[in-house]
Design an enzyme around this catalytic site. Structure first.
Site, PDB file in Angstrom:
ATOM      1  N   GLN A 132    -147.443  79.634 113.930  1.00 21.09           N
ATOM      2  CA  GLN A 132    -146.578  79.552 115.108  1.00 21.09           C
ATOM      3  C   GLN A 132    -145.139  79.216 114.706  1.00 21.09           C
ATOM      4  OE1 GLN A 132    -146.781  80.176 118.349  1.00 21.09           O
ATOM      5  NE2 GLN A 132    -148.881  80.932 118.262  1.00 21.09           N
ATOM      6  N   SER A 133    -144.627  79.931 113.722  1.00 19.24           N
ATOM      7  CA  SER A 133    -143.293  79.655 113.206  1.00 19.24           C
ATOM      8  C   SER A 133    -142.202  80.112 114.176  1.00 19.24           C
ATOM      9  CB  SER A 133    -143.100  80.378 111.864  1.00 19.24           C
ATOM     10  OG  SER A 133    -141.752  80.354 111.463  1.00 19.24           O
ATOM     11  N   ASN A 134    -141.374  79.148 114.624  1.00 23.00           N
ATOM     12  CA  ASN A 134    -140.196  79.493 115.411  1.00 23.00           C
ATOM     13  C   ASN A 134    -139.204  80.297 114.585  1.00 23.00           C
ATOM     14  OD1 ASN A 134    -140.999  77.942 117.739  1.00 23.00           O
ATOM     15  ND2 ASN A 134    -140.384  76.094 116.636  1.00 23.00           N
TER      16      ASN A 134
END
Length: 336
Positions: free
Chosen positions: A75-77
């Site tokens: 879930q990397s921004n």
């Protein structure tokens, strides 16, 4: 210190707002709390990485890149904002996503940032935990180069001296806002992870002799390692800017008491911070970065480290889209 000497593409909605949070201030009964809204940078729901990508993507463009690669957790921004920046500039994007949490929930694997990665046209590879992800990325990039692609690689979080320029710029932007609003700020607090945001901020604040302490609330590494990573990057950033030696080791302060069970895994105080910000100020935090930073802020106010009569600015690093990947952490069915 002249940031105009560095190539830059304008991707962010700047300046981001600086707002007083009266209901949160009242609820906690401590210092006046303001928020720097870097969740409002605009690119694909916004976030702090957009500032870094303005300098990184300009460098990629000037090197003639036709594809950019980066890496991060599922879930990397940062991965999402990189995919968006590449789409906007007409470049291909390839992302390596690491399983750092062990979560197998469908929403975590396919919703939130992952959904937006796909919508922006990025291609994705997955990796297991505990690998050198920058090395994995470089191996993939080398194979692409062997096939004739001009690949530009961006380290996790966009955290190198080029990316950190975005947060030198943010420091200058905040100082201007403090002056124009006649705001005397005693502390700046934010979540710190891959080090680029804190390194850029501390370099900008020290280079301008701002005399405002900066506290990074860690989300992954132990305190000494986090401070070492930030300091080393701040040194490189200052050298790039032409002001070597402006940052001393004692200028870099991290508190890693709020990491909880591990990176990307919210603790009880993480969820409390999300709840308090949403209910008092209608501000959404993400479970990985901003909420852990806010959990530290809240607890340190309760412990008296930040006192009534002082002014604290919390820098919101964005990432609220990640909430949709963490529905398993919220008892929505019981409340809806």
């Amino acid at each position: 210190m002249n940031l105009a000497q560095f190539p830059r593409v304008h991707l962010a909605h700047l300046p981001t707002p600086l707002e007083f949070m009266p209901r949160l201030t009242e609820a906690l009964g401590g210092p006046d709390i303001w928020i720097k809204r870097d969740d409002c940078t605009g690119l694909s729901t916004g976030g702090n990485k957009t500032r870094k990508l303005e300098f990184l993507m300009a460098e990629a463009r000037d090197q003639g890149a036709d594809i950019v690669l980066t890496q991060g957790a599922t879930q990397s921004n940062h991965a999402r904002q990189t995919a968006a920046a590449a789409a906007k500039l007409g470049m291909d994007c390839h992302i390596l996503l690491e399983d750092r949490t062990g979560y197998n929930h469908e929403n975590y694997k396919y919703n939130g940032n992952v959904l937006l990665d796909v919508l922006h046209g990025a291609s994705i590879e997955h990796r297991g935990p505990d690998l050198d992800m920058n090395a994995e990325m470089e191996d993939v990039a080398d194979k692409m180069r062997a096939d004739g692609r001009n690949a530009y690689t961006i380290p996790g979080g966009g955290s190198n001296a080029t990316g950190a320029l975005g947060y030198v710029n943010c420091a200058l932007e905040m100082l201007n806002q403090f002056v124009t609003t006649s705001l005397k700020v005693d502390h700046i607090v934010h979540a710190t992870g891959s080090a680029g945001t804190q390194a850029g901020l501390v370099t900008g604040l020290k280079a301008t002799n701002a005399n405002i302490p900066l506290l990074g609330i860690g989300v992954r590494a132990p305190k000494l390692k986090q401070e070492e990573n930030v300091y080393n990057l701040a040194v490189k950033t200052a050298e790039k800017l032409g002001c070597p030696g402006v940052v001393a080791p004692e200028d870099v302060v991290a508190n890693t008491d709020y990491v909880g069970p591990g990176y990307g895994i919210p603790a009880a105080d993480t969820l409390e911070a999300i709840d308090i910000f949403a209910r008092t100020e209608a501000i959404l935090l993400d479970p990985v970065y901003s909420a852990k930073g806010a959990a530290g802020l809240i607890d340190l106010i309760r412990k008296g480290q930040f006192k009534k009569g002082e002014t604290v600015v919390f820098l919101h690093t964005g990432g609220a889209i990640g909430l949709t990947g963490y529905t398993h952490e919220f008892d929505v069915a019981a409340k809806a």
